[in-house]
Design an enzyme around this catalytic site. Structure first.
Site, short mmCIF file in Angstrom:
data_model
loop_
_atom_site.label_atom_id
_atom_site.label_comp_id
_atom_site.label_asym_id
_atom_site.label_seq_id
_atom_site.Cartn_x
_atom_site.Cartn_y
_atom_site.Cartn_z
N GLY A 12 17.76 -17.21 -8.54
CA GLY A 12 18.01 -15.80 -8.27
C GLY A 12 17.82 -15.48 -6.80
N ASP A 105 11.19 -0.76 -10.01
CA ASP A 105 11.05 0.69 -9.91
C ASP A 105 11.57 1.39 -11.16
OD1 ASP A 105 13.63 -0.28 -9.10
OD2 ASP A 105 14.14 1.72 -8.39
N TYR A 128 16.32 -2.02 -20.02
CA TYR A 128 15.80 -2.89 -18.97
C TYR A 128 14.42 -2.42 -18.51
CZ TYR A 128 15.17 -4.68 -14.21
OH TYR A 128 14.65 -5.25 -13.07
N LYS A 132 10.78 -4.37 -19.01
CA LYS A 132 9.97 -4.74 -17.84
C LYS A 132 8.58 -4.10 -17.93
CE LYS A 132 10.99 -6.81 -14.63
NZ LYS A 132 10.85 -8.26 -14.33
N TRP A 154 16.09 -2.11 -5.60
CA TRP A 154 17.37 -2.27 -4.89
C TRP A 154 17.43 -3.59 -4.11
CZ3 TRP A 154 19.15 3.02 -2.44
CH2 TRP A 154 18.98 4.05 -3.38
#
Length: 295
Positions: A12, A105, A128, A132, A154
């Protein structure tokens, strides 16, 4: 003696940046794994890998990050973002390991108007974010010492797929683009986060799981971000502001996701670069990479 560190999700954006920076830390032995090498949803395999390689620290970059797709795959998202994190936490307690877990966030509902402190009440808007948050709660409940949760936002990089690369591609193909202007937050250059983890995160000592917020300094909307990308890349594509309602998605997004980073900047006395400066660095790296590939 070298310290053995397992980095999951190494293909990733963040994992790739950690891998590229690893040579700067010769006192550490890194084990970079992807799902093909090590399935974090397989607790038995995880435990065997940690034991056989004498791992001392785990940096968990693995995650299900397809925000819209998660709406139709909640079970898979939960297995990766929640249950696997619980297994990592349990192994960390059993083996007395440090665990650094990357979160988001999106655990906040975006209805605030001031940067969210680490202890602000959570209220995710989508699958999502919920998975998390479930992972965070599982880690905090199990509570391995010297471990931390790092919420970020972001994320972009010269590796992988991300907003910056998408804008650069579209900016070359089109004369104008419409980009959302009413979602506000802060971009995170994955390389900056990787540097923080390697230089400071691996050294933090706590008796319980500590939560930190990391994004680049400054604030912008996706529209502002896109305009800056075009300017830095020298692209003449015009960027038009639109509201979220004009671009519906399967998953709801928070309108405001700026996070308070004072636990890092003040408590740890760590300097985080401004998002505009880091963006210039990333775009320059992408240009240089393109030149090398085409030469």
């Amino acid at each position: 003696m070298k310290k053995n560190i397992l980095v999951t999700g190494s293909k990733g954006q963040l994992g790739s940046e950690l891998k590229e920076l690893a040579s700067d830390y010769p006192d550490h032995e890194f084990f970079f794994t992807s799902r093909e090498d090590l399935d974090i949803c397989n607790k038995k395999a995880l435990k065997e890998f940690v034991t056989s390689n004498q791992i001392e620290t785990i940096v968990n970059c693995a995650a299900y990050t397809a925000v819209d797709k998660a709406e139709s795959e909640p079970k898979l998202a939960d297995e990766i973002n929640h249950l696997a994190v619980k297994s990592l936490a349990e192994i960390s307690v059993e083996k007395n390991l440090r665990l650094i877990h990357i979160s988001t966030d999106y655990v906040f509902n975006g209805k605030g108007f001031r940067p969210y402190p680490t202890d602000h009440p959570t209220d995710p808007l989508n699958v999502y974010g919920n998975t998390k948050l479930a992972g965070e709660k599982a880690l905090i409940t199990v509570n391995p010492k010297n471990s931390m949760i790092i919420r970020t936002s972001w994320v972009y990089s010269s590796f992988g797929n991300n907003f910056v690369k998408t804008m650069l591609r579209l900016g070359k193909e089109r004369k104008e683009l419409n980009v959302i202007c009413d979602q506000v937050g802060a971009p995170t250059y994955a390389r900056d986060l990787a540097r923080f983890i390697l230089s400071r995160g691996l050294k933090v000592k706590t008796n319980q799981v500590a939560v930190y917020h990391f994004s680049n300094e400054g604030v912008c909307s996706w529209y502002d971000f896109a305009r800056e990308i075009m300017a830095d890349a020298g692209l003449e594509c015009e960027v038009n502001p639109i509201q979220t309602t004009a671009y519906p998605t399967l998953a709801k997004r928070p309108y405001y996701s700026l996070m308070d980073k004072s636990r890092i900047t003040t408590e740890l006395n760590y300097n985080i670069p401004n998002w505009k400066d880091s963006l210039k660095i990333c775009i320059q790296k992408l240009k240089e990479t393109s030149v090398r590939l085409n030469s």
